[in-house]
Design a protein around this motif. Structure first.
Motif, PDB file in Angstrom:
ATOM      1  N   ARG A 155      -8.093  -4.129  22.381  1.00 21.96           N
ATOM      2  CA  ARG A 155      -9.410  -3.707  21.912  1.00 21.96           C
ATOM      3  C   ARG A 155      -9.281  -2.944  20.587  1.00 21.96           C
ATOM      4  N   ARG A 156      -8.334  -2.026  20.534  1.00 21.44           N
ATOM      5  CA  ARG A 156      -8.161  -1.237  19.313  1.00 21.44           C
ATOM      6  C   ARG A 156      -7.664  -2.105  18.167  1.00 21.44           C
ATOM      7  N   TYR A 157      -6.807  -3.061  18.462  1.00 21.22           N
ATOM      8  CA  TYR A 157      -6.310  -3.998  17.463  1.00 21.22           C
ATOM      9  C   TYR A 157      -7.469  -4.761  16.830  1.00 21.22           C
ATOM     10  N   ALA A 158      -8.390  -5.255  17.664  1.00 21.63           N
ATOM     11  CA  ALA A 158      -9.555  -5.980  17.164  1.00 21.63           C
ATOM     12  C   ALA A 158     -10.439  -5.072  16.306  1.00 21.63           C
ATOM     13  N   GLU A 159     -10.615  -3.822  16.735  1.00 23.22           N
ATOM     14  CA  GLU A 159     -11.415  -2.863  15.963  1.00 23.22           C
ATOM     15  C   GLU A 159     -10.775  -2.585  14.605  1.00 23.22           C
ATOM     16  N   LEU A 160      -9.476  -2.419  14.581  1.00 23.52           N
ATOM     17  CA  LEU A 160      -8.782  -2.144  13.334  1.00 23.52           C
ATOM     18  C   LEU A 160      -8.888  -3.315  12.366  1.00 23.52           C
ATOM     19  N   GLN A 161      -8.790  -4.521  12.878  1.00 25.68           N
ATOM     20  CA  GLN A 161      -8.895  -5.687  12.012  1.00 25.68           C
ATOM     21  C   GLN A 161     -10.315  -5.860  11.471  1.00 25.68           C
ATOM     22  N   ALA A 162     -11.304  -5.507  12.282  1.00 24.95           N
ATOM     23  CA  ALA A 162     -12.692  -5.637  11.856  1.00 24.95           C
ATOM     24  C   ALA A 162     -13.077  -4.576  10.828  1.00 24.95           C
ATOM     25  N   ASP A 163     -12.492  -3.406  10.936  1.00 26.46           N
ATOM     26  CA  ASP A 163     -12.812  -2.293  10.037  1.00 26.46           C
ATOM     27  C   ASP A 163     -11.507  -1.598   9.657  1.00 26.46           C
ATOM     28  N   VAL A 164     -10.839  -2.132   8.662  1.00 27.55           N
ATOM     29  CA  VAL A 164      -9.523  -1.646   8.262  1.00 27.55           C
ATOM     30  C   VAL A 164      -9.618  -0.172   7.847  1.00 27.55           C
ATOM     31  N   PRO A 165      -8.826   0.706   8.475  1.00 29.72           N
ATOM     32  CA  PRO A 165      -8.892   2.139   8.165  1.00 29.72           C
ATOM     33  C   PRO A 165      -8.321   2.456   6.782  1.00 29.72           C
ATOM     34  N   SER A 166      -8.725   3.590   6.261  1.00 29.39           N
ATOM     35  CA  SER A 166      -8.298   3.983   4.912  1.00 29.39           C
ATOM     36  C   SER A 166      -6.787   4.172   4.804  1.00 29.39           C
ATOM     37  N   TRP A 167      -6.130   4.602   5.871  1.00 31.37           N
ATOM     38  CA  TRP A 167      -4.684   4.830   5.799  1.00 31.37           C
ATOM     39  C   TRP A 167      -3.897   3.530   5.744  1.00 31.37           C
ATOM     40  N   TRP A 168      -4.531   2.396   6.116  1.00 26.31           N
ATOM     41  CA  TRP A 168      -3.808   1.136   6.200  1.00 26.31           C
ATOM     42  C   TRP A 168      -3.273   0.687   4.847  1.00 26.31           C
ATOM     43  N   GLU A 169      -4.096   0.783   3.817  1.00 27.70           N
ATOM     44  CA  GLU A 169      -3.666   0.295   2.505  1.00 27.70           C
ATOM     45  C   GLU A 169      -2.416   1.020   2.011  1.00 27.70           C
ATOM     46  N   ASP A 170      -2.392   2.327   2.162  1.00 30.02           N
ATOM     47  CA  ASP A 170      -1.220   3.079   1.721  1.00 30.02           C
ATOM     48  C   ASP A 170       0.019   2.705   2.520  1.00 30.02           C
ATOM     49  N   LEU A 171      -0.122   2.604   3.832  1.00 29.23           N
ATOM     50  CA  LEU A 171       1.010   2.245   4.681  1.00 29.23           C
ATOM     51  C   LEU A 171       1.478   0.817   4.403  1.00 29.23           C
ATOM     52  N   ALA A 172       0.549  -0.088   4.237  1.00 32.96           N
ATOM     53  CA  ALA A 172       0.900  -1.481   3.970  1.00 32.96           C
ATOM     54  C   ALA A 172       1.672  -1.613   2.666  1.00 32.96           C
ATOM     55  N   LYS A 173       1.259  -0.889   1.643  1.00 30.26           N
ATOM     56  CA  LYS A 173       1.962  -0.962   0.360  1.00 30.26           C
ATOM     57  C   LYS A 173       3.387  -0.433   0.480  1.00 30.26           C
ATOM     58  N   ILE A 174       3.555   0.598   1.273  1.00 28.58           N
ATOM     59  CA  ILE A 174       4.891   1.149   1.477  1.00 28.58           C
ATOM     60  C   ILE A 174       5.769   0.155   2.236  1.00 28.58           C
ATOM     61  N   LEU A 175       5.223  -0.447   3.299  1.00 28.55           N
ATOM     62  CA  LEU A 175       6.024  -1.324   4.156  1.00 28.55           C
ATOM     63  C   LEU A 175       6.206  -2.726   3.594  1.00 28.55           C
ATOM     64  N   ARG A 176       5.171  -3.253   2.954  1.00 29.19           N
ATOM     65  CA  ARG A 176       5.243  -4.636   2.488  1.00 29.19           C
ATOM     66  C   ARG A 176       5.203  -4.777   0.983  1.00 29.19           C
ATOM     67  N   GLU A 177       5.048  -3.696   0.294  1.00 27.07           N
ATOM     68  CA  GLU A 177       4.944  -3.685  -1.159  1.00 27.07           C
ATOM     69  C   GLU A 177       3.751  -4.522  -1.602  1.00 27.07           C
ATOM     70  N   ASP A 178       3.855  -5.259  -2.658  1.00 25.44           N
ATOM     71  CA  ASP A 178       2.713  -5.974  -3.221  1.00 25.44           C
ATOM     72  C   ASP A 178       2.221  -7.125  -2.345  1.00 25.44           C
ATOM     73  N   GLU A 179       3.037  -7.650  -1.464  1.00 25.39           N
ATOM     74  CA  GLU A 179       2.652  -8.763  -0.615  1.00 25.39           C
ATOM     75  C   GLU A 179       1.556  -8.388   0.371  1.00 25.39           C
ATOM     76  N   ALA A 180       1.326  -7.107   0.586  1.00 17.71           N
ATOM     77  CA  ALA A 180       0.355  -6.646   1.576  1.00 17.71           C
ATOM     78  C   ALA A 180      -1.075  -6.688   1.073  1.00 17.71           C
ATOM     79  N   GLU A 181      -1.294  -6.952  -0.164  1.00 14.29           N
ATOM     80  CA  GLU A 181      -2.647  -6.978  -0.698  1.00 14.29           C
ATOM     81  C   GLU A 181      -3.529  -7.903   0.147  1.00 14.29           C
TER      82      GLU A 181
END
Length: 101
Positions: free
Chosen positions: A72-98
């Motif tokens: 349920r939480r996974y679906a909620e996160l995908q529907a409304d991506v939280p603000s912290w996701w972009e920063d974490l994604a850039k750190i973990l996946r670098e530019d490919e996470a865009e």
């Protein structure tokens, strides 16, 4: 097979039944990654899951119930991506996470 491994295998199977198929194990510690920033581990009789800065736990004898909450939480996160996701994604996946939650 260790208690932690058995518990995470049960949880992974329950998540798969709910349609959450991209779950993978991180390292050898029985940590499951459902999505960037949403991880679950089994310790001290509880499934302990974390999404970004938020930590939750669920009784280890109920992998089905935990899977429902996590899916349920996974679906909620995908529907409304939280603000912290972009920063974490850039750190973990670098530019490919865009643009990829």
């Amino acid at each position: 097979m260790s208690e932690s491994r058995t518990a995470t295998d049960r949880l992974r199977a329950e998540l798969r039944e709910l349609g959450v198929t991209g779950v993978y194990e991180v390292g050898n510690d029985g940590i499951l990654s459902v999505w960037i920033g949403l991880v679950i581990r089994f310790r001290d009789g509880f499934y302990r899951w974390q999404e970004g800065p938020v930590k939750r736990r669920h009784l280890g004898t109920d992998p089905g119930g935990c899977a429902i909450r996590v899916a349920r939480r996974y679906a909620e996160l995908q529907a409304d991506v939280p603000s912290w996701w972009e920063d974490l994604a850039k750190i973990l996946r670098e530019d490919e996470a865009e643009d990829y939650p």
